[in-house]
Write an enzyme that holds these catalytic residues in place. Structure first.
Site, PDB file in Angstrom:
ATOM      1  N   HIS A  41       4.690  -2.725  -1.018  1.00 40.26           N
ATOM      2  CA  HIS A  41       5.855  -2.614  -1.890  1.00 40.26           C
ATOM      3  C   HIS A  41       6.719  -1.424  -1.502  1.00 40.26           C
ATOM      4  O   HIS A  41       6.229  -0.441  -0.969  1.00 40.26           O
ATOM      5  CB  HIS A  41       5.503  -2.567  -3.382  1.00 40.26           C
ATOM      6  CG  HIS A  41       4.674  -1.417  -3.883  1.00 40.26           C
ATOM      7  ND1 HIS A  41       3.414  -1.116  -3.426  1.00 40.26           N
ATOM      8  CD2 HIS A  41       4.920  -0.509  -4.860  1.00 40.26           C
ATOM      9  CE1 HIS A  41       2.924  -0.083  -4.105  1.00 40.26           C
ATOM     10  NE2 HIS A  41       3.827   0.322  -4.984  1.00 40.26           N
ATOM     11  N   HIS A  87       1.862  10.042  -9.358  1.00 42.71           N
ATOM     12  CA  HIS A  87       3.263   9.676  -9.091  1.00 42.71           C
ATOM     13  C   HIS A  87       4.236  10.759  -9.562  1.00 42.71           C
ATOM     14  O   HIS A  87       5.293  10.471 -10.116  1.00 42.71           O
ATOM     15  CB  HIS A  87       3.606   8.369  -9.795  1.00 42.71           C
ATOM     16  CG  HIS A  87       2.852   7.182  -9.298  1.00 42.71           C
ATOM     17  ND1 HIS A  87       1.565   6.902  -9.684  1.00 42.71           N
ATOM     18  CD2 HIS A  87       3.190   6.199  -8.441  1.00 42.71           C
ATOM     19  CE1 HIS A  87       1.151   5.793  -9.085  1.00 42.71           C
ATOM     20  NE2 HIS A  87       2.113   5.350  -8.336  1.00 42.71           N
ATOM     21  N   GLU A 126       0.149   3.269  -0.538  1.00 42.12           N
ATOM     22  CA  GLU A 126      -0.896   3.452  -1.562  1.00 42.12           C
ATOM     23  C   GLU A 126      -2.185   2.736  -1.174  1.00 42.12           C
ATOM     24  O   GLU A 126      -3.248   3.029  -1.732  1.00 42.12           O
ATOM     25  CB  GLU A 126      -0.410   2.916  -2.912  1.00 42.12           C
ATOM     26  CG  GLU A 126       0.677   3.751  -3.553  1.00 42.12           C
ATOM     27  CD  GLU A 126       1.147   3.191  -4.887  1.00 42.12           C
ATOM     28  OE1 GLU A 126       1.901   3.889  -5.570  1.00 42.12           O
ATOM     29  OE2 GLU A 126       0.773   2.052  -5.263  1.00 42.12           O
ATOM     30  N   HIS A 135      -1.562  -1.135  -9.234  1.00 43.31           N
ATOM     31  CA  HIS A 135      -1.185  -0.537 -10.517  1.00 43.31           C
ATOM     32  C   HIS A 135       0.337  -0.576 -10.620  1.00 43.31           C
ATOM     33  O   HIS A 135       1.023  -0.220  -9.670  1.00 43.31           O
ATOM     34  CB  HIS A 135      -1.684   0.907 -10.600  1.00 43.31           C
ATOM     35  CG  HIS A 135      -1.108   1.798  -9.539  1.00 43.31           C
ATOM     36  ND1 HIS A 135      -1.861   2.627  -8.750  1.00 43.31           N
ATOM     37  CD2 HIS A 135       0.162   1.977  -9.105  1.00 43.31           C
ATOM     38  CE1 HIS A 135      -1.091   3.263  -7.902  1.00 43.31           C
ATOM     39  NE2 HIS A 135       0.147   2.892  -8.086  1.00 43.31           N
TER      40      HIS A 135
HETATM   41  C1  DHB Z   1       5.840  -0.188  -9.277  1.00 39.29           C
HETATM   42  C2  DHB Z   1       4.763  -0.110  -8.392  1.00 39.29           C
HETATM   43  C3  DHB Z   1       4.001   1.072  -8.307  1.00 39.29           C
HETATM   44  O1  DHB Z   1       2.956   1.262  -7.464  1.00 39.29           O
HETATM   45  C4  DHB Z   1       4.298   2.129  -9.133  1.00 39.29           C
HETATM   46  O2  DHB Z   1       3.510   3.212  -9.069  1.00 39.29           O
HETATM   47  C5  DHB Z   1       5.381   2.054 -10.014  1.00 39.29           C
HETATM   48  C6  DHB Z   1       6.147   0.893 -10.084  1.00 39.29           C
HETATM   49  C7  DHB Z   1       6.659  -1.429  -9.394  1.00 39.29           C
HETATM   50  O3  DHB Z   1       6.525  -2.372  -8.587  1.00 39.29           O
HETATM   51  O4  DHB Z   1       7.442  -1.517 -10.353  1.00 39.29           O
HETATM   52 FE    FE Z   2       2.196   3.367  -7.509  1.00 36.94          FE
END
Ligand code: DHB
Ligand code: FE
Length: 282
Positions: free
Chosen positions: A192, A59, A239, A12
């Protein structure tokens, strides 16, 4: 008894909502991501789940740093999207499945998971985007039960604990006195990191191994501590705990087996390695 159909995992990212809103799905940047979804939609059209139990992380929208439950389960008639506003300007609320919410909550408490029960709950892109990606035409044909896992503020639950939670949720669904068909959804990951010195960190080798493990050895990721998972996947990569819960929920019943319907992996969208996986239970 309710029928468990299978599970879906997807990343997401708020920017996905912006791309949907602009109709950018076929642009070169977005196409490899959105092209993963038609086979998933085709499968959903065949198996037609009535309910989706959604493992995800908030979040800082419904739960902020002042109050952060480790595990929270929605028990609301509907869940209004109140996302940060990058994405789709207006989204229909997700319809709840109250009877299943309480079935899950009662079972989890009985199994000594001291969950937070939420009779009112806002949701963010982690809940709204998977449904928009699975059912782009809107008018979602499913109700939902959101199961929120803290992946944002330490201390985070251990991977083994999340796996146990997912299994207990699966047991609750399997024992639900209903003729409805249920699918589990995991929203989040894969690797990420959005900030700090390692911002932009992605680990393709680990991600692909993790996705494969969900087929061949579902408990594989539970060998890692949270700090090891952060090291391997980034601060937001944790996550992926939601995927672990989803897979664990599929281990209940006569057979713990699953078949892969479809998968996709694409780097990057924004700062994130995107994964997509559909598993059918047999
Ligand atoms: C991004 C990734 C995420 O899981 C999130 O919650 C918000 C932003 C991103 O890569 O921009
Ligand atoms: Fe996220």
């Amino acid at each position: 008894m309710a029928k468990i159909i299978g599970g879906l995992g997807t990343s997401h990212i708020p920017a996905i909502g912006g791309a949907i809103h602009r109709g950018a799905q076929q642009e070169p940047y977005w196409k490899p991501f959105f092209d993963g979804f038609p086979p998933i939609r085709e499968w959903l059209g065949q198996v037609k789940p009535d309910v989706m139990v959604m493992f995800y992380n908030d979040h800082g929208l419904n739960f902020f740093l002042d109050k952060m439950p480790t595990f929270a389960v929605g028990a609301a008639p509907q869940y209004v999207n109140s996302d940060e506003g990058w994405g789709i300007p207006s989204l229909e609320p997700l319809r709840g499945e109250l009877d299943l919410s309480w079935q899950i909550i009662n079972h989890l408490i009985d199994k000594e998971f001291d969950v937070t029960t939420c009779q009112e709950m806002l949701v963010d892109h982690a809940c709204s985007l998977p449904l928009k990606l699975f059912y782009p035409e809107g008018n979602y044909p499913v109700t939902v039960v959101p199961v929120c896992i803290n992946t944002v503020q330490f201390p985070l639950p251990k991977a083994s604990r999340v796996y146990a939670l997912g299994k207990a949720v699966g047991e609750a669904v399997a024992a639900w006195d209903s003729s409805k068909k249920v699918a589990f959804v995991a929203s989040g990951g894969l690797s990420h990191q959005l900030d700090g010195e390692r911002a932009g960190f992605i680990n393709k080798t680990f991600d692909l191994q993790f996705m494969e493990s969900l087929l061949s050895n579902p408990e594989w990721a539970t060998q890692y501590s949270i700090h090891e998972l952060v090291e391997k996947t980034g601060t937001q990569g944790v996550e992926l705990l939601a995927w672990l819960a989803m897979r664990a929920a599929l281990t209940v019943g006569e057979s713990s087996g699953v078949r892969k319907v479809h998968s996709n992996y694409h780097i990057p969208i924004s700062n994130t390695a995107t994964g997509l996986l559909a598993l059918e239970k047999f």
